[in-house]
Design an enzyme around this catalytic site. Sequence first.
Site, PDB file in Angstrom:
ATOM      1  N   GLU A 154      62.551  70.150  68.581  1.00 47.60           N
ATOM      2  CA  GLU A 154      63.051  68.878  69.136  1.00 47.60           C
ATOM      3  C   GLU A 154      64.164  68.415  68.214  1.00 47.60           C
ATOM      4  O   GLU A 154      63.910  67.925  67.116  1.00 47.60           O
ATOM      5  CB  GLU A 154      61.918  67.840  69.169  1.00 47.60           C
ATOM      6  CG  GLU A 154      60.727  68.234  70.029  1.00 47.60           C
ATOM      7  CD  GLU A 154      61.067  68.333  71.495  1.00 47.60           C
ATOM      8  OE1 GLU A 154      62.074  67.752  71.926  1.00 47.60           O
ATOM      9  OE2 GLU A 154      60.331  69.015  72.212  1.00 47.60           O
ATOM     10  N   CYS A 172      66.697  59.779  68.348  1.00 47.05           N
ATOM     11  CA  CYS A 172      67.370  60.954  68.930  1.00 47.05           C
ATOM     12  C   CYS A 172      67.902  60.650  70.319  1.00 47.05           C
ATOM     13  O   CYS A 172      68.812  61.328  70.787  1.00 47.05           O
ATOM     14  CB  CYS A 172      66.407  62.125  68.962  1.00 47.05           C
ATOM     15  SG  CYS A 172      64.835  61.683  69.706  1.00 47.05           S
TER      16      CYS A 172
HETATM   17  P1  NDP Z   1      65.887  67.071  59.022  1.00 48.25           P
HETATM   18  O1  NDP Z   1      66.219  68.247  59.854  1.00 48.25           O
HETATM   19  O2  NDP Z   1      66.685  66.801  57.821  1.00 48.25           O
HETATM   20  O3  NDP Z   1      64.359  67.135  58.546  1.00 48.25           O
HETATM   21  C1  NDP Z   1      63.285  67.257  59.441  1.00 48.25           C
HETATM   22  C2  NDP Z   1      62.069  67.772  58.682  1.00 48.25           C
HETATM   23  O4  NDP Z   1      62.299  69.119  58.277  1.00 48.25           O
HETATM   24  C3  NDP Z   1      61.769  67.003  57.402  1.00 48.25           C
HETATM   25  O5  NDP Z   1      60.364  66.892  57.243  1.00 48.25           O
HETATM   26  C4  NDP Z   1      62.376  67.894  56.356  1.00 48.25           C
HETATM   27  O6  NDP Z   1      61.825  67.679  55.083  1.00 48.25           O
HETATM   28  C5  NDP Z   1      62.018  69.254  56.891  1.00 48.25           C
HETATM   29  N1  NDP Z   1      62.808  70.370  56.374  1.00 48.25           N
HETATM   30  C6  NDP Z   1      64.000  70.351  55.711  1.00 48.25           C
HETATM   31  N2  NDP Z   1      64.401  71.604  55.427  1.00 48.25           N
HETATM   32  C7  NDP Z   1      63.461  72.443  55.919  1.00 48.25           C
HETATM   33  C8  NDP Z   1      63.315  73.876  55.972  1.00 48.25           C
HETATM   34  N3  NDP Z   1      64.219  74.697  55.456  1.00 48.25           N
HETATM   35  N4  NDP Z   1      62.217  74.394  56.562  1.00 48.25           N
HETATM   36  C9  NDP Z   1      61.295  73.580  57.123  1.00 48.25           C
HETATM   37  N5  NDP Z   1      61.365  72.234  57.107  1.00 48.25           N
HETATM   38  C10 NDP Z   1      62.440  71.669  56.524  1.00 48.25           C
HETATM   39  O7  NDP Z   1      65.926  65.832  60.028  1.00 48.25           O
HETATM   40  P2  NDP Z   1      65.767  64.291  59.680  1.00 48.25           P
HETATM   41  O8  NDP Z   1      64.442  64.067  59.024  1.00 48.25           O
HETATM   42  O9  NDP Z   1      66.985  63.807  59.000  1.00 48.25           O
HETATM   43  O10 NDP Z   1      65.662  63.654  61.143  1.00 48.25           O
HETATM   44  C11 NDP Z   1      66.784  63.237  61.874  1.00 48.25           C
HETATM   45  C12 NDP Z   1      67.100  64.246  62.968  1.00 48.25           C
HETATM   46  O11 NDP Z   1      65.966  64.428  63.778  1.00 48.25           O
HETATM   47  C13 NDP Z   1      68.200  63.736  63.894  1.00 48.25           C
HETATM   48  O12 NDP Z   1      69.103  64.781  64.160  1.00 48.25           O
HETATM   49  C14 NDP Z   1      67.442  63.376  65.163  1.00 48.25           C
HETATM   50  O13 NDP Z   1      68.202  63.453  66.330  1.00 48.25           O
HETATM   51  C15 NDP Z   1      66.344  64.381  65.150  1.00 48.25           C
HETATM   52  N6  NDP Z   1      65.231  63.920  65.962  1.00 48.25           N
HETATM   53  C16 NDP Z   1      64.980  64.544  67.147  1.00 48.25           C
HETATM   54  C17 NDP Z   1      63.985  64.082  67.986  1.00 48.25           C
HETATM   55  C18 NDP Z   1      63.673  64.762  69.279  1.00 48.25           C
HETATM   56  O14 NDP Z   1      62.626  64.467  69.840  1.00 48.25           O
HETATM   57  N7  NDP Z   1      64.509  65.637  69.798  1.00 48.25           N
HETATM   58  C19 NDP Z   1      63.189  62.899  67.644  1.00 48.25           C
HETATM   59  C20 NDP Z   1      63.519  62.341  66.359  1.00 48.25           C
HETATM   60  C21 NDP Z   1      64.508  62.834  65.556  1.00 48.25           C
HETATM   61  P3  NDP Z   1      62.537  66.628  54.079  1.00 48.25           P
HETATM   62  O15 NDP Z   1      62.771  65.363  54.850  1.00 48.25           O
HETATM   63  O16 NDP Z   1      61.526  66.451  53.027  1.00 48.25           O
HETATM   64  O17 NDP Z   1      63.809  67.287  53.665  1.00 48.25           O
END
Ligand code: NDP
Length: 508
Positions: free
Chosen positions: A243, A277
Amino acid sequence: MSSAEAVSPPARGSIVSMNPATGVPLGEVPVMTAEEVRDKVERARRAQRSWAELPLKERCRRVRRFSDVLIARSDEVIDLLVKEAGKARQEALVTEVVVVADLVNYFAKHAPKILEREKIPMHLVKHRASYLSYVPRGVVGIIAPWNFPFSIPVGEALMALIAGNGVVLKPSEMTPLIALKAAELCEEAKIPADLFQVVTGYGECGAALIDSGIQYCVFTGSVATGRKVASACGERLIPCTLELGGKAPAVVCADADLERAAQAIVWGGFANSGQICCSVERVYAHEAIHDELLARVVELASGLRQGDAEREEVDVGAMTWERQLDHVDSLVRAAVQAGAKVEVGGARRDGPGQFYRPTVLSNVRQDMDVMRTEIFGPVIPVMRVPSEAEAVNLANDSHLGLVAYVFTRDREKGRRLADSIEAGTVMVNDVLSTYGYPETPWGGVKQSGIGRTHSAIGLKDMCELRHVNYDRIAAKRELWWYPYSETTYRRLNKAMRLLFGRKFRRSS
Ligand code: NDP
């Protein structure tokens, strides 16, 4: 107190969570090692074995208790959402707590029907029969973002539990305390110990979770991280749902109810400080109503109250992540340099905390970054378009396709335009809400993701699909088995011509 003064450097190997509206530290969680993550997954797996053996209705009954505990402790959950994510109180209530309460009640009631065995009517080989069954996958890894730190991962976790899985959740480093609160609620709801686990850390912790023997990964986050997750899951051949980001367009037709459209756009663009999002990220307004719509949007935006929801009643809270403010600010500055006009806002709010003022831009063009890149902040660019057809073309001119909105009084036209927009969900005369409708699927097309959460589709995806084909009539052998012979060949060949030959097709 500025955030720089308030945050003391974290102890080695830990993350300090802080209030984005004040900079006050709220708590500390460990940065877990890969071994610790693997251990949590193993414990979840052990607990899952007996959980999966319970009848589905019994699992539903037990998981539903989470809703009772959540309602009883809702004030505490809302307080924490306000503090750790900087949310406005009403948003914490409606878009986090109510969404989860409704979801768990919906699936606890409907899962037995959704996951019941399905017969497949056989069209040709009638002496045999088939059915599908949905069995738990094992341990589901959930990797979550910070913008809806409760409703996104907890909703998915409860669906996974109902489906008979164990869950290990990796929350964002920005909002770990809310995830730990969810674990506390699970414990009070008497969800078996170890069945729902939380692992804390940075991105590496999410990567370690994928590498720890999970059977399914539900990832919500950015497109960039989504690619890494997809490739890590691909390496291990683990199915995943992604997502990802959105760039939701709002197409406003000449015949739209302008008051409703303006109210919806303002709520859809500024709720959760635009960190959704499916936030309204670009408005395409028909030239016949552009000026009137813009004026009303600006008027409504100018009246919004922004601040720390812990201290006062506000409409727009803080932005959860400092880095997001820089990103938003740079998009607005670049747009202004390229000719956009700031109608209201256009800068950070003076004073402490991570706030960006609700911003409306006019005179924007499709080639500006603010119209092409996910803003994920409280900025609404409004563009004048000559026709509805052009608005749809521009709406589709994006690498993202999560959600889109259409405003018109003509319902038939609304559905026609909705059908022509490339998005996982299109809402007519409304914004944002479908994430909160558990019976409807959630997910994007193009680079907004792969797969769907929520709905019967999302629940079934929490399961392995098994197919059983069995005999309805006893027979020693099938005609097409050994031994092969000229006679059998002729009979089979004749049957094929009868069934699929032109003569048969014409008469059918
Ligand atoms: P990120 O992609 O930065 O992070 C998402 C999660 O992935 C966090 O828990 C992060 O940890 C973790 N993560 C980071 N690197 C890795 C890796 N290499 N392997 C596995 N996990 C990893 O997104 P954001 O948290 O900044 O969220 C914002 C984004 O999410 C926006 O683009 C938004 O549009 C999207 N989003 C989409 C939704 C949907 O339903 N389509 C709903 C809500 C948000 P850590 O934070 O500790 O780095």
